[in-house]
Write an enzyme that holds these catalytic residues in place. Sequence first.
Site, PDB file in Angstrom:
ATOM      1  N   TRP A  26       0.736  -1.457   0.173  1.00 16.86           N
ATOM      2  CA  TRP A  26      -0.017   0.003   0.151  1.00 16.86           C
ATOM      3  C   TRP A  26       0.849   1.023   0.222  1.00 16.86           C
ATOM      4  CZ3 TRP A  26      -4.781   2.070  -0.060  1.00 16.86           C
ATOM      5  CH2 TRP A  26      -4.912   3.520   0.588  1.00 16.86           C
ATOM      6  N   MET A  27       0.376   2.296  -0.928  1.00 16.50           N
ATOM      7  CA  MET A  27       1.122   3.573  -0.795  1.00 16.50           C
ATOM      8  C   MET A  27      -0.148   4.619  -0.455  1.00 16.50           C
ATOM      9  SD  MET A  27       2.534   5.258  -4.365  1.00 16.50           S
ATOM     10  CE  MET A  27       4.252   5.123  -4.323  1.00 16.50           C
ATOM     11  N   ASP A  29       0.562   9.224   0.901  1.00 19.97           N
ATOM     12  CA  ASP A  29       1.175  10.399   0.556  1.00 19.97           C
ATOM     13  C   ASP A  29       2.541  10.534   0.051  1.00 19.97           C
ATOM     14  OD1 ASP A  29      -1.158  10.559   2.411  1.00 19.97           O
ATOM     15  OD2 ASP A  29      -0.196  12.045   3.803  1.00 19.97           O
ATOM     16  N   GLN A  47       4.288   7.351   2.076  1.00 16.25           N
ATOM     17  CA  GLN A  47       3.831   6.355   3.080  1.00 16.25           C
ATOM     18  C   GLN A  47       3.531   4.816   2.765  1.00 16.25           C
ATOM     19  OE1 GLN A  47       2.405   7.873   6.456  1.00 16.25           O
ATOM     20  NE2 GLN A  47       4.421   8.585   5.898  1.00 16.25           N
ATOM     21  N   ARG A 157       0.230  16.646  13.093  1.00 16.45           N
ATOM     22  CA  ARG A 157       1.027  16.186  11.963  1.00 16.45           C
ATOM     23  C   ARG A 157       1.333  16.705  10.822  1.00 16.45           C
ATOM     24  NH1 ARG A 157      -3.623  13.184  12.257  1.00 16.45           N
ATOM     25  NH2 ARG A 157      -4.971  13.204  10.360  1.00 16.45           N
ATOM     26  N   ASP A 158       2.280  16.075  10.018  1.00  8.31           N
ATOM     27  CA  ASP A 158       2.449  16.437   8.652  1.00  8.31           C
ATOM     28  C   ASP A 158       3.450  17.662   8.666  1.00  8.31           C
ATOM     29  OD1 ASP A 158       1.020  14.209   8.295  1.00  8.31           O
ATOM     30  OD2 ASP A 158      -0.635  15.224   7.208  1.00  8.31           O
ATOM     31  N   GLU A 210      -4.939  18.483   6.642  1.00  8.21           N
ATOM     32  CA  GLU A 210      -3.768  17.382   6.614  1.00  8.21           C
ATOM     33  C   GLU A 210      -2.594  18.084   5.600  1.00  8.21           C
ATOM     34  OE1 GLU A 210      -4.904  13.104   7.762  1.00  8.21           O
ATOM     35  OE2 GLU A 210      -5.441  13.519   5.312  1.00  8.21           O
TER      36      GLU A 210
HETATM   37  C1  FRU Z   1      -2.855  11.931   4.659  1.00  9.71           C
HETATM   38  C2  FRU Z   1      -2.461  11.406   6.110  1.00  9.71           C
HETATM   39  C3  FRU Z   1      -1.375  12.211   6.856  1.00  9.71           C
HETATM   40  C4  FRU Z   1      -0.641  11.218   7.594  1.00  9.71           C
HETATM   41  C5  FRU Z   1      -0.743   9.968   6.701  1.00  9.71           C
HETATM   42  C6  FRU Z   1      -0.806   8.588   7.284  1.00  9.71           C
HETATM   43  O1  FRU Z   1      -3.303  11.088   3.719  1.00  9.71           O
HETATM   44  O2  FRU Z   1      -3.662  10.937   6.805  1.00  9.71           O
HETATM   45  O3  FRU Z   1      -2.066  13.178   7.546  1.00  9.71           O
HETATM   46  O4  FRU Z   1       0.583  11.649   7.974  1.00  9.71           O
HETATM   47  O5  FRU Z   1      -1.575  10.187   5.876  1.00  9.71           O
HETATM   48  O6  FRU Z   1      -0.234   7.480   6.524  1.00  9.71           O
END
Ligand code: FRU
Length: 541
Positions: A26-27, A29, A47, A157-158, A210
């Site tokens: 799975w991929m 962000d 991710q 986050r992020d 996000e």
């Molecule tokens: C966005 C998100 C981010 C988080 C990540 C987790 O798609 O929800 O906020 O860092 O994915 O995989």
Amino acid sequence: TSVDNETYGGFEESRPLIHATPPKGWMNDPNGLWYDASEELYHMYYQYSPNETYWSLPIVWGHKTSKNLTVWDDAGIAMAPTDNTTGFYSGSVVVDYNNTSGFFNSTTDPRQRAVAIFTYNTPEAEVQCVAYSLDGGYTFIQYESNPVLSNNSTQFRDPKVIWHEESQKWIMTIAKTQEYKVSIYSSSDLKDWTLESEVEKVGVLGYQYECPGLARISLPNVTLASGSSNMTVPYPSTYSNGTATPTDAWVMFISVNPGAPNGGSFVQYFIGDFNGTTFTPFTEQTQTLDDGEDYYALQTFFNSADNSTLGVAWASNWKYAQSVDTYPWKSSMSLVRKFTLDYFQANPESKILSLKSEPCVDYDVFDLNAGTLYTLNNATDDFMHAKITTNSSQGLLEFNMTWSVNASAYDNSEAADLSLYLRGNQFDDEYLWLGYIANAGAFYLDRGNTGSPFTATCPLFNTRTAVNVQPCEYVSDEITTYKVRGIVDRNIIELYFNDGAQVSTNTFFFMDGDYIETCELKVNKMGVFSIDEFSFRQLAL
Ligand code: FRU
């Protein structure tokens, strides 16, 4: 031939060729986008759940590299948490040329001093950590005093970090997701962070904010009277740095999910000024980066070969991303896009400062002789129907069309539309149907005519979507001109209208190994439309 559902596998053959995908698993962000100027190599992390085809912990940072931003090589896993109930969530990479962090010594080329700043997610909290690479971005060493920033929150986050030249500081934008805030922090060493300001409750709030980001982009080179009444976006006469004729603006990107105008996930942005402390949008207008169904979590590159602003988004939508039936991999990225600012003709009277997107595709990687250039024939006054087939398609194609509409030749009671049918080479009842309807001013895409079980059964997959497309040229009071450039890569289509003034990115799911090969153009009626340019060609790898 018609589609037989039994033959649907969704395996390797439907994997896009110039959109980054995970080897398996799975991929989501894109993360840590940076350019290694010593190796002339672009890095993309993402991710990644390597063992499942849906989002699942532990989340690690997968890694891809590219020389040309077109073909991506897999580079394994760059970093992973040791605890399987946690995740290395989204974040960014900076190049710490001057070793402000103290992580490096002279053995690391300044152009390769990659530092990752990302969210460490545990059941208890989301905290921000840093890690540095001594091998050009392939592996990372976790800083021993992590975390560097925490907020007693599970919704923080992020981090996306940029270098701010005027204040000589690192600037982080980070989401307080459920408070609808983008917090702006500064640091001189990537370790100690000071809260400078917050952008609060702007644009579409949806369920959460996000993946925020801030990018500096040159303003178009036109002279505008300050406060000019035909500018929807006010143009400040001076900027925070005191220059009377500003050359740059600042763009803040915020991803929202769910709650997009089309449903699910989308990226909004705001153009304004940033003075090293606060971001001030020029207007409250929410602008949409991509009008399609599959464009989320946009991140820009820290740097690039020519200092242009490049970005990548995850080409899916949280509404249905995990239900898609590709296997053993799931999701892809968008193409890399170059963002510039320009005045968008929203209607005959007003122009709006907005982003333009241009795909970064290196045509040198293709054998373009395999392409077919099309010239118009068999048009009558009322109707045109033309069909072009490429030879042995791999499913990677491009088309360009410029058309004009003569408003005096129809009234709103009449259907006047042009359509493209992009059909599969194995099953001709699998096709994308797209086109323009004159009296709606809209360009539509129907991705529902395919054989994959997912398309037929997923109630959250919008099969029809449309973009209201404005003319790129007002030729006369009656005649307006429009352009579309489409890039199709197996199961994704990116539509760029009017040289990227508007974009629509959408995935679609044909049966495995059924690639688009044929383009049928139907115009009804030719008195209303003229096709000024049309080409359809294969981009053979
Ligand atoms: C966005 C998100 C981010 C988080 C990540 C987790 O798609 O929800 O906020 O860092 O994915 O995989």
